[in-house]
Design a protein around this motif. Structure first.
Motif, PDB file in Angstrom:
ATOM      1  N   SER A   3      52.041  79.917 -29.462  1.00  0.00           N
ATOM      2  CA  SER A   3      53.498  80.005 -29.296  1.00  0.00           C
ATOM      3  C   SER A   3      53.874  80.980 -28.191  1.00  0.00           C
ATOM      4  O   SER A   3      54.838  80.754 -27.450  1.00  0.00           O
ATOM      5  CB  SER A   3      54.144  80.416 -30.620  1.00  0.00           C
ATOM      6  N   ILE A   7      56.149  80.149 -24.850  1.00  0.00           N
ATOM      7  CA  ILE A   7      57.351  80.915 -24.501  1.00  0.00           C
ATOM      8  C   ILE A   7      57.264  81.462 -23.079  1.00  0.00           C
ATOM      9  O   ILE A   7      58.250  81.466 -22.336  1.00  0.00           O
ATOM     10  CB  ILE A   7      57.572  82.050 -25.521  1.00  0.00           C
ATOM     11  N   THR A  11      60.032  80.448 -20.378  1.00  0.00           N
ATOM     12  CA  THR A  11      60.816  81.472 -19.702  1.00  0.00           C
ATOM     13  C   THR A  11      60.626  81.397 -18.190  1.00  0.00           C
ATOM     14  O   THR A  11      61.580  81.537 -17.417  1.00  0.00           O
ATOM     15  CB  THR A  11      60.416  82.873 -20.212  1.00  0.00           C
ATOM     16  N   THR A  36      59.807  73.086 -24.035  1.00  0.00           N
ATOM     17  CA  THR A  36      59.358  73.816 -25.225  1.00  0.00           C
ATOM     18  C   THR A  36      59.185  72.872 -26.414  1.00  0.00           C
ATOM     19  O   THR A  36      58.191  72.946 -27.148  1.00  0.00           O
ATOM     20  CB  THR A  36      60.365  74.919 -25.587  1.00  0.00           C
ATOM     21  N   LEU A 343      62.555  77.611 -29.064  1.00  0.00           N
ATOM     22  CA  LEU A 343      61.616  78.731 -29.056  1.00  0.00           C
ATOM     23  C   LEU A 343      61.258  79.140 -30.480  1.00  0.00           C
ATOM     24  O   LEU A 343      60.094  79.425 -30.792  1.00  0.00           O
ATOM     25  CB  LEU A 343      62.219  79.925 -28.313  1.00  0.00           C
ATOM     26  N   THR A 387      68.243  84.141 -24.119  1.00  0.00           N
ATOM     27  CA  THR A 387      66.789  84.018 -24.048  1.00  0.00           C
ATOM     28  C   THR A 387      66.115  85.058 -24.937  1.00  0.00           C
ATOM     29  O   THR A 387      65.179  84.740 -25.683  1.00  0.00           O
ATOM     30  CB  THR A 387      66.306  84.196 -22.589  1.00  0.00           C
ATOM     31  N   VAL A 391      63.503  84.703 -28.329  1.00  0.00           N
ATOM     32  CA  VAL A 391      62.199  85.354 -28.465  1.00  0.00           C
ATOM     33  C   VAL A 391      62.156  86.268 -29.690  1.00  0.00           C
ATOM     34  O   VAL A 391      61.148  86.342 -30.403  1.00  0.00           O
ATOM     35  CB  VAL A 391      61.872  86.160 -27.190  1.00  0.00           C
TER      36      VAL A 391
END
Length: 469
Positions: A3, A7, A11, A36, A343, A387, A391
């Protein structure tokens, strides 16, 4: 594929699309969200569902959804949370500006603080206006006033300029109903009243730090006021030529700002202090709902605009402009929400959530740094907050030793580092103030950095002294 690796790729895609390909933020976020979703395995989705406490049937249903449907549902969920609020906030901001109510607030503050404390009046006025009005608009509105005041006191141009920046810029990332803090609060399940109160407290601290820097910078560097030829400034200068009697009264001008704050925070306090079945609590639950509170404020602001327009044929034009602007913000924020949820479905939340039990103190600077890195790379504070929220999503369900509002505020402060040439506000301020690039770095970028770091330090201290967990 882990994962974390997904990410990092996603990003990087967002930043590449925005910085290199010059794509619109909404398109960039949707592309990253789609990528994603494609890279996320069914096993990751199942782990995500278990972390969220979904039933077996719900988890199975989620894993069988197509990528397009998962993306659309995530987009719609975000829009449902913040769409109405952003539209109403845009109407309020436009109405205050076009009716002259915003200018009336500034004049009232100048009278309250006195000529010797003009910089404090500008600081307070900018901060107040930035709660319902986007920062760019606040700057457009106040720069003519700064220039007018500077004619009388040429040595204070940089001080006045930095006070309106310091006052307006932090509310944009800390206090709803602006999109960034609104989105973060909704995603983390934080009561909007608590977010407003926390934003006001931390915002006041950061603004004070910014003011102290402005005083120091004004003594260190001489910044002359130069000629500029900006049409928007000329358009807004007409309000400064009006007599106070032609503008809305101060009480009516303040009402669309103060009333929704009172109703929303009143709802927060009533849930704690009033009996569950009391009439007052029921009233606050209804009118203190953020959508209803801002709807009431929007109606008031529209009435003020209608009453004070010389040419009332412009009424529809101004509202259409407000809704058009709001539509773009809703699109970007919803696209960011879809990206954030994609995400989350990678399972990154469980990994960061596991860290929370052992590294509580590190969570606040971690959120700050992640947001700061994204902001520095692509320029948008709102995109950076969205963003970072994706996360840091796993922390929402972690056993925090402090109230999650502190985490949301750390994300907000992180979105202010580092503002430079890839930020649209950087160029707006440069052009409209007549500064050179190196001057903007001193009087804007460095100012924001001081305020952001002051915010982080104060958040960490307050989360220790008053955790409210």
């Amino acid at each position: 594929m882990s994962s974390i690796f997904i990410i990092l790729i996603a990003t990087a895609v967002v930043l590449f699309c925005i910085i290199r390909l010059k794509l619109h933020a909404a398109i960039s976020l949707l592309i990253a969200a789609l990528l994603t979703a494609l890279l996320t395995t069914p096993e990751m989705i199942m782990a995500f569902g278990e972390q969220k406490g979904m039933s077996s049937a719900e988890i199975t249903s989620l894993t069988h959804l197509t990528v397009g449907k998962r993306l659309a549902i995530a987009f719609g969920n975000t829009s449902a949370k913040i769409g109405i609020l952003i539209a109403l906030a845009s109407i309020i901001g436009t109405s205050l500006m076009r009716s002259g109510a915003a200018d009336r607030i500034i004049r009232g503050l100048l009278n309250l603080f006195g000529k010797k404390n003009t910089s404090l009046a500008l600081l307070s006025g900018s901060f107040t206006l930035a709660i319902p009005v986007f920062f760019d608009t606040v700057f457009y509105l106040m720069i003519p006033l700064v220039k007018t005041l500077t004619i009388r006191e040429p040595r204070k141009f940089s001080l006045y300029l930095m006070t309106i920046i310091a006052g307006g810029v932090m509310a944009h990332s800390l206090i709803p109903p602006t999109p960034g803090p609104l989105f973060v609060a909704e995603e983390m399940g934080i009561d909007l009243g608590a977010m407003i109160i926390g934003g006001l407290v931390i915002g006041s601290i950061t603004v004070l730090a910014g003011y102290l820097y402005a005083l120091w910078a004004n003594k260190r560097w001489d910044l002359p006021m130069r000629d500029t030829a900006d049409i928007s400034v000329k358009e807004l200068e007409k309000f400064s030529l009006k007599s106070t009697s032609e503008l809305p009264s101060l009480s009516w001008s303040l009402l669309p700002i103060i009333l929704p704050l009172f109703l929303i925070t009143g709802n927060t306090f009533s849930s704690v202090w009033l009996a569950k079945d009391s009439l007052a609590k029921g009233v606050f639950e209804t009118i203190g709902d953020a959508n209803i509170a801002l709807f009431i404020a929007a109606i008031l602001s529209l009435w003020i605009l209608w009453k004070h327009l010389i040419d009332q044929s412009l009424f529809k034009k101004y509202i259409t402009e407000a809704l058009t602007s709001a539509g773009m913000i809703i699109l970007i924020t919803s696209a960011g929400g879809a990206f954030g949820q994609m995400l989350q479905q990678t399972g990154i939340g469980s990994q960061i959530g596991a860290m929370a039990s052992n590294y509580q103190v590190a969570l606040l600077p971690m959120a700050f740094v992640i947001t700061a890195l994204v902001r520095s790379a692509q320029g948008s504070a709102t995109v950076a907050m969205i963003t970072a929220m994706g996360v840091m999503s796993g922390v929402v369900n972690a056993e925090l030793t402090f109230h999650p509002v502190y985490l949301a505020l750390a994300i907000g402060c992180g979105s202010k580092i580092f503002a430079w040439m890839n930020d649209s506000a950087f160029w707006i301020i440069t052009e409209m103030s007549g500064m050179e690039v190196k001057e903007t770095l001193r009087h804007f970028s460095a100012l924001l950095m001081v305020m952001a770091l002051a915010g982080l330090v104060s958040i960490m201290i307050l989360s220790t002294l008053f955790p409210f967990a």
